[in-house]
Design a protein around this motif. Structure first.
Motif, PDB file in Angstrom:
ATOM      1  N   ASP A 113       1.210  41.434   9.392  1.00  0.00           N
ATOM      2  CA  ASP A 113       1.364  40.755   8.109  1.00  0.00           C
ATOM      3  C   ASP A 113       0.906  41.689   6.988  1.00  0.00           C
ATOM      4  O   ASP A 113       0.218  42.679   7.226  1.00  0.00           O
ATOM      5  N   GLU A 114       1.299  41.384   5.743  1.00  0.00           N
ATOM      6  CA  GLU A 114       0.980  42.236   4.590  1.00  0.00           C
ATOM      7  C   GLU A 114       1.373  43.690   4.896  1.00  0.00           C
ATOM      8  O   GLU A 114       0.637  44.642   4.615  1.00  0.00           O
ATOM      9  N   PHE A 115       2.567  43.843   5.438  1.00  0.00           N
ATOM     10  CA  PHE A 115       2.967  45.156   5.931  1.00  0.00           C
ATOM     11  C   PHE A 115       3.093  46.197   4.819  1.00  0.00           C
ATOM     12  O   PHE A 115       3.006  47.404   5.087  1.00  0.00           O
TER      13      PHE A 115
ATOM     14  N   GLY B 298      12.195  42.088  19.664  1.00  0.00           N
ATOM     15  CA  GLY B 298      11.329  40.932  19.857  1.00  0.00           C
ATOM     16  C   GLY B 298       9.887  41.279  20.119  1.00  0.00           C
ATOM     17  O   GLY B 298       9.053  40.385  20.255  1.00  0.00           O
ATOM     18  N   ARG B 299       9.572  42.559  20.174  1.00  0.00           N
ATOM     19  CA  ARG B 299       8.191  42.981  20.439  1.00  0.00           C
ATOM     20  C   ARG B 299       7.364  43.127  19.159  1.00  0.00           C
ATOM     21  O   ARG B 299       6.170  42.845  19.150  1.00  0.00           O
ATOM     22  N   LEU B 300       7.993  43.601  18.096  1.00  0.00           N
ATOM     23  CA  LEU B 300       7.261  43.955  16.884  1.00  0.00           C
ATOM     24  C   LEU B 300       7.859  43.226  15.683  1.00  0.00           C
ATOM     25  O   LEU B 300       9.059  43.317  15.421  1.00  0.00           O
ATOM     26  N   PHE B 301       7.006  42.492  14.947  1.00  0.00           N
ATOM     27  CA  PHE B 301       7.439  41.729  13.775  1.00  0.00           C
ATOM     28  C   PHE B 301       6.655  42.212  12.552  1.00  0.00           C
ATOM     29  O   PHE B 301       5.434  42.334  12.599  1.00  0.00           O
ATOM     30  N   LEU B 302       7.358  42.474  11.469  1.00  0.00           N
ATOM     31  CA  LEU B 302       6.739  42.981  10.248  1.00  0.00           C
ATOM     32  C   LEU B 302       7.035  42.030   9.099  1.00  0.00           C
ATOM     33  O   LEU B 302       8.180  41.628   8.892  1.00  0.00           O
TER      34      LEU B 302
ATOM     35  N   ALA C 180      10.273  51.562   7.783  1.00  0.00           N
ATOM     36  CA  ALA C 180      10.322  50.480   8.770  1.00  0.00           C
ATOM     37  C   ALA C 180      11.487  49.537   8.488  1.00  0.00           C
ATOM     38  O   ALA C 180      12.141  49.052   9.419  1.00  0.00           O
ATOM     39  N   ARG C 181      11.757  49.279   7.221  1.00  0.00           N
ATOM     40  CA  ARG C 181      12.896  48.424   6.875  1.00  0.00           C
ATOM     41  C   ARG C 181      14.201  49.036   7.355  1.00  0.00           C
ATOM     42  O   ARG C 181      15.098  48.322   7.835  1.00  0.00           O
ATOM     43  N   ASP C 182      14.302  50.364   7.237  1.00  0.00           N
ATOM     44  CA  ASP C 182      15.514  51.039   7.708  1.00  0.00           C
ATOM     45  C   ASP C 182      15.558  51.096   9.234  1.00  0.00           C
ATOM     46  O   ASP C 182      16.637  51.051   9.831  1.00  0.00           O
ATOM     47  N   ARG C 183      14.372  51.195   9.859  1.00  0.00           N
ATOM     48  CA  ARG C 183      14.318  51.268  11.326  1.00  0.00           C
ATOM     49  C   ARG C 183      14.626  49.925  11.966  1.00  0.00           C
ATOM     50  O   ARG C 183      15.220  49.856  13.043  1.00  0.00           O
ATOM     51  N   PHE C 184      14.221  48.825  11.324  1.00  0.00           N
ATOM     52  CA  PHE C 184      14.450  47.480  11.856  1.00  0.00           C
ATOM     53  C   PHE C 184      15.238  46.658  10.834  1.00  0.00           C
ATOM     54  O   PHE C 184      14.681  45.764  10.188  1.00  0.00           O
TER      55      PHE C 184
END
Length: 224
Positions: free
Chosen positions: A76-78, A111-115, A137-141
């Protein structure tokens, strides 16, 4: 013969390289001293945790154990995440056998990592928070949902915010994403007066200390 400006620039680079080298030695020496005396700081804990997960001898075993224990990771608060923190999360969430110099290249099962984060709130640069990490990270996911509905503020205020900040916040690759407009859940107007009132639009004219500014603000608020 080199131009004087070129010679000055050359000397500046040499001086800065010397200073940077000495500072680097000092930082490493102090980190070692903190470890020896058991006075680790927050950043030290991150560095040592990453060292364990990267270890050629025990890294895979430790990552596998953590991955089995923490099946879902939520950051959270990524927007306030620093480069080491996202690397730690990616190393834990990724296949323990996968390795890469860049965390974004690790093999992470969906499904493993949530930002969850808001780039407009990225303010903790002093704690190594890096908006570039958020953008990477936005571009990666890609494809995550956008939480844009504001449930607290009435529509006239949200309209003013969108109008002002869509002009102030302009995209800049690597440092600033586009402004994401908000949508008001509460459609009602303010119960009385304008939705937004601008205080302090008229210059005070004299230099005030903090107490004087607070007093001037209270007069503006009372007058409004």
């Amino acid at each position: 013969q080199a131009h004087p400006t070129v010679r000055v620039g050359r000397q500046q680079r040499r001086a800065l390289a010397h200073i940077a080298g000495r500072l680097g030695e000092f930082v490493v020496a102090m980190a070692a001293q903190r470890q020896e005396t058991g006075r680790l700081e927050f950043h030290d804990l991150l560095v040592h945790a990453r060292r364990v997960l990267r270890s050629a001898d025990h890294g895979i075993e430790v990552r596998r154990s953590l991955r089995d224990r923490y099946v879902r990771l939520l950051l959270d608060e990524f927007q306030d995440t620093d480069p080491i923190q996202i690397e730690l999360a990616a190393l834990i969430a990724a296949d323990p056998q996968s390795s890469a110099d860049d965390w974004a290249a690790l093999d992470i099962e969906p499904g493993r990592l949530f930002l969850v984060g808001d780039p407009k709130q990225s303010i903790y640069r002093f704690r190594r928070a890096d908006i570039g990490v958020y953008l990477a990270a936005r571009d990666r996911f890609p494809g995550g949902p956008s939480l844009s509905v504001n449930f607290r503020t009435v529509a006239p205020v949200i309209e003013w915010i969108n109008d002002v900040f869509s002009a102030l916040i302009q995209a800049d690759p690597g440092s600033q994403p586009d402004y994401a407009a908000l949508t008001a859940f509460r459609a009602e107007a303010a119960p009385a007066g304008p939705g937004v009132a601008l205080l302090g639009a008229e210059a005070i004219g004299t230099k005030l200390n903090a107490d004087g500014l607070r007093e001037a603000e209270t007069h503006d608020i009372a007058a409004t």
